[in-house]
Design a protein around this motif. Structure first.
Motif, PDB file in Angstrom:
ATOM      1  N   ASP A 148       3.319   3.139   2.164  1.00 57.39           N
ATOM      2  CA  ASP A 148       2.538   3.394   3.996  1.00 57.39           C
ATOM      3  C   ASP A 148       2.983   1.895   4.108  1.00 57.39           C
ATOM      4  O   ASP A 148       2.859   1.891   5.349  1.00 57.39           O
ATOM      5  CB  ASP A 148       1.592   3.607   3.512  1.00 57.39           C
ATOM      6  CG  ASP A 148       0.873   4.205   4.419  1.00 57.39           C
ATOM      7  OD1 ASP A 148       1.463   4.928   4.957  1.00 57.39           O
ATOM      8  OD2 ASP A 148      -0.578   3.728   4.322  1.00 57.39           O
ATOM      9  N   THR A 166      -6.133   1.056  -8.007  1.00 53.39           N
ATOM     10  CA  THR A 166      -6.338   2.429  -7.779  1.00 53.39           C
ATOM     11  C   THR A 166      -7.485   2.590  -7.697  1.00 53.39           C
ATOM     12  O   THR A 166      -8.338   2.001  -8.141  1.00 53.39           O
ATOM     13  CB  THR A 166      -5.463   3.148  -8.968  1.00 53.39           C
ATOM     14  OG1 THR A 166      -4.560   2.843  -9.763  1.00 53.39           O
ATOM     15  CG2 THR A 166      -5.801   4.685  -9.258  1.00 53.39           C
ATOM     16  N   ASN A 185       0.638  -1.384  -0.182  1.00 52.47           N
ATOM     17  CA  ASN A 185      -0.153  -0.379   0.142  1.00 52.47           C
ATOM     18  C   ASN A 185       0.962   1.411  -0.209  1.00 52.47           C
ATOM     19  O   ASN A 185       1.975   1.543   0.856  1.00 52.47           O
ATOM     20  CB  ASN A 185      -0.930   0.011   0.795  1.00 52.47           C
ATOM     21  CG  ASN A 185      -1.523  -1.176   1.122  1.00 52.47           C
ATOM     22  OD1 ASN A 185      -3.051  -0.668   0.417  1.00 52.47           O
ATOM     23  ND2 ASN A 185      -1.579  -1.899   1.605  1.00 52.47           N
ATOM     24  N   LEU A 186       0.814   2.412  -0.963  1.00 53.84           N
ATOM     25  CA  LEU A 186       1.304   2.868  -1.071  1.00 53.84           C
ATOM     26  C   LEU A 186       1.041   4.295  -0.580  1.00 53.84           C
ATOM     27  O   LEU A 186       0.353   4.109  -0.660  1.00 53.84           O
ATOM     28  CB  LEU A 186       1.871   3.461  -2.941  1.00 53.84           C
ATOM     29  CG  LEU A 186       2.779   2.630  -3.719  1.00 53.84           C
ATOM     30  CD1 LEU A 186       2.796   2.719  -4.873  1.00 53.84           C
ATOM     31  CD2 LEU A 186       3.488   2.494  -2.218  1.00 53.84           C
ATOM     32  N   LYS A 187       1.998   5.393   0.136  1.00 57.33           N
ATOM     33  CA  LYS A 187       1.478   6.642   0.859  1.00 57.33           C
ATOM     34  C   LYS A 187       0.915   7.151  -0.512  1.00 57.33           C
ATOM     35  O   LYS A 187      -0.448   8.121  -0.047  1.00 57.33           O
ATOM     36  CB  LYS A 187       1.881   7.244   0.970  1.00 57.33           C
ATOM     37  CG  LYS A 187       3.166   6.557   2.297  1.00 57.33           C
ATOM     38  CD  LYS A 187       4.727   8.188   1.945  1.00 57.33           C
ATOM     39  CE  LYS A 187       5.678   7.095   3.382  1.00 57.33           C
ATOM     40  NZ  LYS A 187       6.444   7.468   3.756  1.00 57.33           N
ATOM     41  N   SER A 188       0.768   7.629  -1.715  1.00 59.69           N
ATOM     42  CA  SER A 188      -0.537   7.387  -2.553  1.00 59.69           C
ATOM     43  C   SER A 188      -1.804   7.314  -2.943  1.00 59.69           C
ATOM     44  O   SER A 188      -2.591   7.798  -3.613  1.00 59.69           O
ATOM     45  CB  SER A 188      -0.195   7.286  -4.459  1.00 59.69           C
ATOM     46  OG  SER A 188       0.455   6.452  -4.346  1.00 59.69           O
ATOM     47  N   GLY A 189      -2.301   5.882  -2.287  1.00 59.02           N
ATOM     48  CA  GLY A 189      -3.289   5.314  -2.208  1.00 59.02           C
ATOM     49  C   GLY A 189      -3.061   4.604  -3.220  1.00 59.02           C
ATOM     50  O   GLY A 189      -4.305   3.573  -2.356  1.00 59.02           O
ATOM     51  N   THR A 190      -2.739   4.345  -4.197  1.00 53.97           N
ATOM     52  CA  THR A 190      -2.408   3.607  -5.149  1.00 53.97           C
ATOM     53  C   THR A 190      -1.948   1.590  -3.771  1.00 53.97           C
ATOM     54  O   THR A 190      -1.213   2.056  -3.374  1.00 53.97           O
ATOM     55  CB  THR A 190      -1.939   4.164  -6.225  1.00 53.97           C
ATOM     56  OG1 THR A 190      -2.228   4.622  -6.582  1.00 53.97           O
ATOM     57  CG2 THR A 190      -1.582   2.281  -7.058  1.00 53.97           C
ATOM     58  N   HIS A 230       8.352   5.647  -0.978  1.00 52.67           N
ATOM     59  CA  HIS A 230       6.527   5.566  -1.290  1.00 52.67           C
ATOM     60  C   HIS A 230       5.699   4.695  -0.429  1.00 52.67           C
ATOM     61  O   HIS A 230       4.726   4.783  -0.607  1.00 52.67           O
ATOM     62  CB  HIS A 230       6.274   5.659  -2.509  1.00 52.67           C
ATOM     63  CG  HIS A 230       7.765   6.652  -3.200  1.00 52.67           C
ATOM     64  ND1 HIS A 230       6.704   7.784  -2.908  1.00 52.67           N
ATOM     65  CD2 HIS A 230       8.623   5.731  -4.193  1.00 52.67           C
ATOM     66  CE1 HIS A 230       7.675   8.603  -3.960  1.00 52.67           C
ATOM     67  NE2 HIS A 230       9.194   7.670  -3.925  1.00 52.67           N
TER      68      HIS A 230
END
Length: 69
Positions: A64, A44, A16-21, A62
């Motif tokens: 999370d 996404t 899980n990336l900090k961007s939400g993806t 990057h």
């Protein structure tokens, strides 16, 4: 070998990336600040999951959190 590498390399994960993806797949290598993920699918928000050809390289800064399967 660092603890992170021992936990995730050669395991199926959901990163899980900090961007939400999110990226699901198998981590095949952890080198310094990078992870290589093969058999990857990109998740996404608001879109259908998309399979990726080849591999994805992710910078650890990057990330999370990572789910192990």
């Amino acid at each position: 070998m660092d603890a992170y590498k021992k936990l995730v390399v050669l395991r199926r994960v959901m990163i899980n990336l900090k961007s939400g993806t999110a990226i699901s797949g198998v981590v095949t290598a952890s080198r310094g600040p990078l992870l290589e993920v093969k058999d990857a699918t990109v998740h996404t928000p608001g879109s259908e999951p998309a399979a990726v050809d080849g591999s994805i390289v992710i910078e650890k800064e990057h990330i999370d959190f990572t789910q192990l399967f």
